[in-house]
Write a protein that holds these residues in place. Structure first.
Motif, mmCIF file in Angstrom:
data_model
loop_
_atom_site.group_PDB
_atom_site.id
_atom_site.type_symbol
_atom_site.label_atom_id
_atom_site.label_comp_id
_atom_site.label_asym_id
_atom_site.label_seq_id
_atom_site.Cartn_x
_atom_site.Cartn_y
_atom_site.Cartn_z
ATOM 1 N N UNK A 39 -8.826 85.139 22.871
ATOM 2 C CA UNK A 39 -7.945 86.014 21.942
ATOM 3 C C UNK A 39 -7.653 87.363 22.481
ATOM 4 N N UNK A 40 -8.483 87.899 22.673
ATOM 5 C CA UNK A 40 -8.536 89.329 23.186
ATOM 6 C C UNK A 40 -7.558 89.279 24.497
ATOM 7 N N UNK A 41 -8.021 88.438 25.276
ATOM 8 C CA UNK A 41 -7.105 88.448 26.697
ATOM 9 C C UNK A 41 -5.789 87.933 26.369
ATOM 10 N N UNK A 42 -5.652 86.791 25.566
ATOM 11 C CA UNK A 42 -4.154 86.387 25.239
ATOM 12 C C UNK A 42 -3.435 87.578 24.702
ATOM 13 N N UNK A 43 -4.036 88.275 23.861
ATOM 14 C CA UNK A 43 -3.046 89.400 23.119
ATOM 15 C C UNK A 43 -2.992 90.521 24.047
ATOM 16 N N UNK A 44 -3.526 90.533 24.932
ATOM 17 C CA UNK A 44 -3.254 91.793 25.880
ATOM 18 C C UNK A 44 -3.916 93.143 25.404
#
Lengths: 485, 80
Positions: free
Chosen positions: A72-77
């Motif tokens: 989630x963190x990576x996906x949301x940048x």
């Protein structure tokens, strides 16, 4: 462990490892998981739910949750979140390493992951834990020893108390029984007569000889941590990145909770109640009243009378004599008296009556409504006709409007007198001619005057029909239709 | 956030230990290098465990996959 050795071992035992659920073997199995992991967070959730990925299947809930959060963190940048993720990861790894070092204490990694900081658990040395366990054991042995003494030599035990019960065994037994009774009480009564001389500590030892000293919370925690070959209780585990969940969930919850409804759940219901309790008919009547082109107050007195139902002949106008008709119906009051009476009426009652009238109007057949409009038009046209206009033309117009009114009355099944209709037409014609205005406006002006002429005008129309109430309805209908003029 | 892929194929489709360590350096996770861990029958430090993952998987969606594996390894509570 040498890299080559690891690879060799894994390559040889891939199938066996997969069957045993070894996720590392799953990692080395070509193409058995990237299609499930190289996805978005929602797809990741679906992959977990489907259970088709050996790698994911081999993971526990904690790892799945942690992976999901990282996704989630990576996906949301979210760079800030990513930094925190790395920090937490390093911290968790460090804790895990420390636990392995001490493992000889085999501290459960889950317990280590329960805190994002270096936990107190990790700062406690195994030797210290061991010492506490020994102490607990000693206390247990002491308790056991005391309990045996109680059962074997109760008198001695009691005799060692402050009560100094050095009397005979029977007395001691009796005292013991009393003490036991006290211990059975749900609550201690320090000031009570039977307990005053008994120390709570002794009481506890006697009544619960097998009571095991409760370990401190710290020891409890350590005991929980030292669970070789056992799985930790999942409910005690907090994901390493639970902080993210807290940040993400709280604001959303605040946004979507209708606070006012939570605090006052009955507010909406009350609001509905208020609306239902509102006098809708009165409101409708008020609206209608505002739209009315004429002041119908001259009818208010009669509208408060119950709708006419009978064929009582007393309500019928005497043949051909308008003055007699007025007297017969006791309508010979002066305009001032009538006005005073109208003023005394409750406003809401009047409005309700207007509302009922509107409902009646709505029941009109389409052709009846059209006829009313047509009559109104004809009456206005008669008033506009000039004196020097051809007589025949006037006569034709009067005859026409008279025919229309008769037709309307007949369709409404109203009784009428031809003479009264003619008189009404003449009055209308004259008023329109005098005011040079439409009949609707003329009627309003007429009623505002409150003069004898107005009353005469009203009565002339009313007694053109057999029923007063029906006549009022017709007046109302005409008035309503006049507004369209 | 798209750092250069640091992994080097050891010739067998797996990343070299050195490259995994470099990957950890990318994220400032050097402290993890010496962390020994064990679960599900495998023991070793974190980089060693990562070397058991096919490089194509790690590089396919770098760094997401790498971080995912890393998180999984560190957080994995294990299954009996």
């Amino acid at each position: 462990m040498a890299q080559a050795e690891a690879l060799t071992g894994l390559d040889l035992e891939v199938n066996q490892a997969i069957e045993s659920g070894n996720y590392l073997a799953g990692l080395s199995q070509p193409d058995n998981h990237p299609q499930f992991l190289n996805v978005t967070t929602s797809e990741f959730d679906q992959a977990v739910a489907k259970g088709e990925c050996p790698f994911l299947n081999g993971l526990g809930n904690t790892a799945i949750e942690a992976m999901r959060e990282s996704y989630q963190i990576i996906e949301q940048g979210d760079l800030k979140g990513f930094k925190s993720l790395i920090d937490n990861l390093a911290e968790s790894a460090k804790q895990k390493s420390l636990s392995n070092e001490g493992s000889k204490a085999q501290i459960d990694p889950i317990v280590r992951l329960q805190t994002n900081k270096v936990s107190d658990t990790m700062t406690v040395k195994p030797s210290k834990i061991k010492q506490e366990l020994i102490d607990i054991g000693h206390r247990q042995a002491e308790i056991d020893h005391l309990s045996h003494k109680i059962s074997d030599e109760p008198s001695k035990i009691i005799g060692s108390s402050e009560q100094k019960l050095t009397a005979k065994p029977n007395q001691a037994n009796e005292q013991l029984k009393k003490t036991m009774d006290i211990s059975k009480r749900p609550m201690q009564q320090p000031n009570g007569p039977n307990v005053a001389k008994t120390k709570p500590k002794e009481e506890s030892s006697i009544s619960k000889p097998n009571l095991i000293a409760k370990p401190t919370s710290k020891v409890k925690e350590q005991l929980g941590a030292i669970r070789p070959n056992s799985k930790p209780a999942k409910q005690n585990f907090q994901p390493a990145f639970s902080w993210l969940k807290q940040i993400a969930v709280k604001p959303i919850a605040n946004v979507f909770k209708p606070k006012i409804l939570i605090e006052k759940p009955d507010l909406l219901e009350k609001s509905i109640d208020i609306n239902l309790a509102s006098p809708m008919t009165a409101e409708a009547a008020e609206v209608a009243s505002d739209n009315l082109p004429i002041d119908l107050s001259f009818n208010q007195k009669e509208w408060l009378v119950e709708p006419y139902q009978s064929t009582d002949e007393t309500h019928l106008a005497p043949e051909g004599d308008l003055t007699s008709a007025i007297k017969a119906d006791s309508l010979d009051a002066t305009a001032e008296q009538e006005a005073a009476y109208i003023v005394s009426l409750e406003e809401n009652q009047v409005k309700v009556k207007i509302g009922e009238l509107i409902e009646t109007i709505e029941d009109l057949e389409p052709n009846q409504s059209e006829l009313l409009l047509d009559i109104n038009t004809s009456l206005n046209r008669l008033g506009i006709l000039k004196e020097d206009d051809p007589v025949d033309e006037k006569a034709d117009e009067v005859s026409l409007v008279e025919a229309k009114i008769k037709h309307l009355f007949n369709s409404l099944k109203l009784d009428y007198k031809e003479e009264d209709i003619k008189q009404f037409i003449v009055l209308c014609q004259n008023k329109v001619a005098q005011t040079k205005k439409g009949l609707s406006v003329d009627i309003v002006d007429l009623e505002k005057l409150g003069t004898h002429e107005a009353k005469k005008f009203k009565n002339s129309f009313i007694y053109g029909v057999s029923s007063r109430n029906q006549a009022y309805l017709l007046v109302g209908r005409l008035a309503i239709n006049f507004k369209f003029n | 956030m798209n750092p250069e892929i640091p992994f080097v194929d050891n010739g067998s489709g797996y990343p070299t230990l050195e490259s995994v360590n470099n990957a950890l350096d990318v994220f400032g996770l050097s402290s993890v290098k010496d962390v020994d861990t064990s679960f599900r029958g495998e023991e070793g430090n974190v980089p060693e465990l990562i070397t058991k993952c096919k490089i194509e998987h790690l590089t396919k969606d770098w760094p997401k996959m790498f971080m995912s594996y890393l998180v999984a390894i560190v957080s994995e509570e294990g299954k009996s």
